[in-house]
Design an enzyme around this catalytic site. Sequence first.
Site: not given
Ligand code: UDP
Length: 386
Positions: A351, A175, A179, A282, A303, A353, A251
């Site tokens: 999952y 996801r 870059r 976060r 969070e 969005d 979760r």
């Molecule tokens: N992830 C991580 N570190 C970060 C951000 C994301 O390890 O700082 C991993 C985490 O497992 C997350 C996944 O990358 O579920 C996908 O990121 P996304 O931002 O899509 O997170 P989500 O929507 O699952 O919160």
Amino acid sequence: MALKEILIVGAGFSGAVLARELVESLDCEVLVWDERDHIAGNCHSERDEETGIMVHKYGPHIFHTSNKIVWDYVNRYANFRPFTNRVKAHTDKGVFSLPINLLTINQFFGRCFMPLEAEAFIASIGCEEIKGPETFEQQALRFLGEDLYNSFFKGYTIKQWGTHPSNLPASILKRLPVRFNYDDNYYSSIYQGIPEEGYTTMVQNILNHPRIQIQLNTRFSKGDSSGFDHVFYSGPLDGFFDYSLGRLGYRTIYFERNVADCSDYQGNAVINYCSEKVPYTRVHEHKHFTPWEKHDRTVYFTEYSKETTEADVPFYPKRLEGDKELLKKYRQLAEAEQNVSFIGRLGTYRYLDMHQVIEESLIFSKKVLSACSTSSKIPIFPNEEI
Ligand code: UDP
């Protein structure tokens, strides 16, 4: 069949969009029930009483899509202000830009690479022996190498998902882009923004129709279906069947709210805490989502992630192997139901969005309308399960 009396369970985006699309094309009455005391599901936003700042009650929601139909649709119901999500990652080695981009790579490794050099460098530190990565961990080690994996992903993912990344599918990591330029936009979508008056006002506008009635604080149970020509259910699929086959894994997240007596607490909307040593995942400071507003103080949320118990709001479908097996069985039960369809993130156990939910609801409503006009069976799910 002719749909005259329709019940939609859940006033989130999937239910609201479907309600609006159906009521505009059919000669019908739509009742929307929600067990909470507000509409908009997990996208619900409200003004923080103490500071007046618009907060996203169930965690940050940044609208983004590359689908012009979806973008035009949401802009009919809200005035969107430009917002670009630029996340920062707090790691054991310092604070960096996320998703991993040229700035991240240069600062993390103390280099001054140009794009092609950075690409070659990252390729050289990836573990080539890993073929066809299947797990999150393999994907990270194969394409990013051990140092970036350990600093940015391992700890965060263990905290977020409550399991080791070797137990999770590679698709979760995919996801996030990597870059080799200085683009630090968290998303790669063409359109991105925040509704000026919040998501709840936007959902209210979608539902604002004389033949749509909303009933809050109303919990649905199967017996309520009689009396309606069709029920569209966006609650948890396993919950519809009283969890008779067991619970699908989710979760959940929860927040600690704090007010700071300054105008800017952390300098950014979202900062991820990637180290396992820090207990939370976060920190979000919501005033940064509405830079056009002025507030003297600031409210921020820390969070945390944990397993979902019966009392918790289900957030992230885990979709581990056992969950997928159980999902198949629940889908079979659903197929045997009469006059019920299952929609949205919880109804389909995926999952999704916001933009994906809206897109799917728009497509699904066309299928429902087509079934009505040809007197055929209304589809039970908007998606095929793979
Ligand atoms: N992830 C991580 N570190 C970060 C951000 C994301 O390890 O700082 C991993 C985490 O497992 C997350 C996944 O990358 O579920 C996908 O990121 P996304 O931002 O899509 O997170 P989500 O929507 O699952 O919160």
